[in-house]
Design a protein around this motif. Structure first.
Motif, short mmCIF file in Angstrom:
data_model
loop_
_atom_site.label_atom_id
_atom_site.label_comp_id
_atom_site.label_asym_id
_atom_site.label_seq_id
_atom_site.Cartn_x
_atom_site.Cartn_y
_atom_site.Cartn_z
N ILE A 20 12.42 -19.87 -16.86
CA ILE A 20 11.44 -19.66 -17.92
C ILE A 20 11.70 -18.35 -18.67
O ILE A 20 11.39 -18.23 -19.85
CB ILE A 20 10.00 -19.73 -17.36
N ARG A 23 13.85 -17.99 -22.33
CA ARG A 23 13.24 -18.01 -23.67
C ARG A 23 13.18 -16.60 -24.24
O ARG A 23 13.62 -16.35 -25.37
CB ARG A 23 11.84 -18.63 -23.58
N ASP A 24 12.68 -15.66 -23.47
CA ASP A 24 12.55 -14.28 -23.95
C ASP A 24 13.90 -13.59 -24.08
O ASP A 24 14.08 -12.73 -24.93
CB ASP A 24 11.63 -13.49 -23.03
N ILE A 36 8.07 -24.31 -22.24
CA ILE A 36 6.80 -23.93 -21.63
C ILE A 36 6.97 -23.87 -20.11
O ILE A 36 7.95 -24.37 -19.57
CB ILE A 36 5.67 -24.92 -21.98
N ALA A 37 5.99 -23.28 -19.48
CA ALA A 37 5.97 -23.21 -18.02
C ALA A 37 5.20 -24.42 -17.49
O ALA A 37 4.05 -24.63 -17.83
CB ALA A 37 5.30 -21.92 -17.57
N ARG A 39 3.71 -25.36 -14.35
CA ARG A 39 3.34 -24.61 -13.16
C ARG A 39 2.95 -25.54 -12.02
O ARG A 39 2.12 -26.43 -12.20
CB ARG A 39 2.21 -23.66 -13.50
N GLY A 82 1.29 -24.25 -19.00
CA GLY A 82 0.65 -23.00 -19.39
C GLY A 82 1.65 -21.89 -19.54
O GLY A 82 2.86 -22.10 -19.46
N HIS A 83 1.15 -20.71 -19.73
CA HIS A 83 1.99 -19.53 -19.87
C HIS A 83 2.43 -19.08 -18.48
O HIS A 83 1.64 -19.06 -17.54
CB HIS A 83 1.20 -18.41 -20.56
N ALA A 84 3.68 -18.73 -18.35
CA ALA A 84 4.24 -18.36 -17.04
C ALA A 84 3.49 -17.20 -16.40
O ALA A 84 3.38 -17.13 -15.17
CB ALA A 84 5.72 -18.02 -17.19
N ASP A 85 2.98 -16.29 -17.20
CA ASP A 85 2.33 -15.09 -16.66
C ASP A 85 0.82 -15.23 -16.47
O ASP A 85 0.17 -14.29 -16.03
CB ASP A 85 2.61 -13.90 -17.57
N ALA A 86 0.26 -16.39 -16.82
CA ALA A 86 -1.19 -16.57 -16.65
C ALA A 86 -1.53 -16.57 -15.16
O ALA A 86 -0.72 -16.99 -14.33
CB ALA A 86 -1.63 -17.88 -17.29
N ALA A 117 6.63 -21.38 -11.84
CA ALA A 117 6.67 -21.82 -13.24
C ALA A 117 8.02 -22.48 -13.52
O ALA A 117 9.04 -21.81 -13.58
CB ALA A 117 6.45 -20.62 -14.17
#
Length: 184
Positions: A20, A23-24, A36-37, A39, A82-86, A117
């Motif tokens: 994941i 992407r960044d 997207i993640a 999870r 969802g977002h990987a860091d949520a 994730a």
């Protein structure tokens, strides 16, 4: 084509294979990756009386798989996008633990709870290949639930591509350009 450096250090070849996080890592070199993640939630129990040789069991009605490892038994299930860091949703672990208890599975106490994730692309295929227009940038990510399973063959065909050989598998269906273009 052009070449890029990694953190200011010139490199003969750069491979982005960070799940994941890929992407960044690709954004600064001009790629927008629509990933997207996905999870997944996991609870590891002490083995208790769970047989060491038992194959993974799927409890379809509970959306759960139970797998024996050398030092634990893992119950896994519940996928959310969802977002990987949520933050994780603790109710999902509680639900897995309630399923294990309701089924009276012969496991010991909880050892750990974790959420992973999985990197998921819109068409559910991984991204494997060389970045268009960047001679020394290669990538391999987005394997979703099959990263450990597909890792060896992905490494093999990517190594062939990096070496300038024709990969044993046609990589064109996995080209990142199928999903996105480089930012201008």
């Amino acid at each position: 084509g052009r070449r890029i450096a990694c953190d200011g250090v010139a490199a003969e070849r750069i491979v982005v294979a960070a799940g994941i996080g890929s992407r960044d890592l690709l954004a600064p070199v001009g790629w927008r990756v629509p990933m997207i993640a996905e999870r997944g939630y996991h609870v590891r129990f002490a083995p208790g009386d769970w047989p060491a040789d038992r194959v993974p069991l799927v409890f379809e009605d509970r959306s759960m798989i139970v797998t024996r490892y050398a030092d634990s038994v893992q119950a896994a299930g519940f996928v959310e996008f969802g977002h990987a860091d949520a933050p994780a949703d603790p109710r999902k672990w509680q639900r897995l633990e309630a399923h294990v208890a309701a089924l009276r599975l012969p496991v010991g106490p909880v050892q750990s709870r974790w959420m992973g994730a999985r990197p998921t692309l819109p068409d559910y295929l991984p991204a494997i290949g060389r970045a268009d227009g960047v001679d020394n940038l290669f990538y391999a990510f987005g394997h979703q639930h099959l990263g450990l399973t597909l890792g060896p063959v992905t490494g093999e065909v990517l190594a062939q591509a990096i070496a300038g050989e024709t990969p044993a598998i046609d990589l064109s269906p996995f080209a990142l350009e199928r999903l996105t273009g480089r930012l201008k």
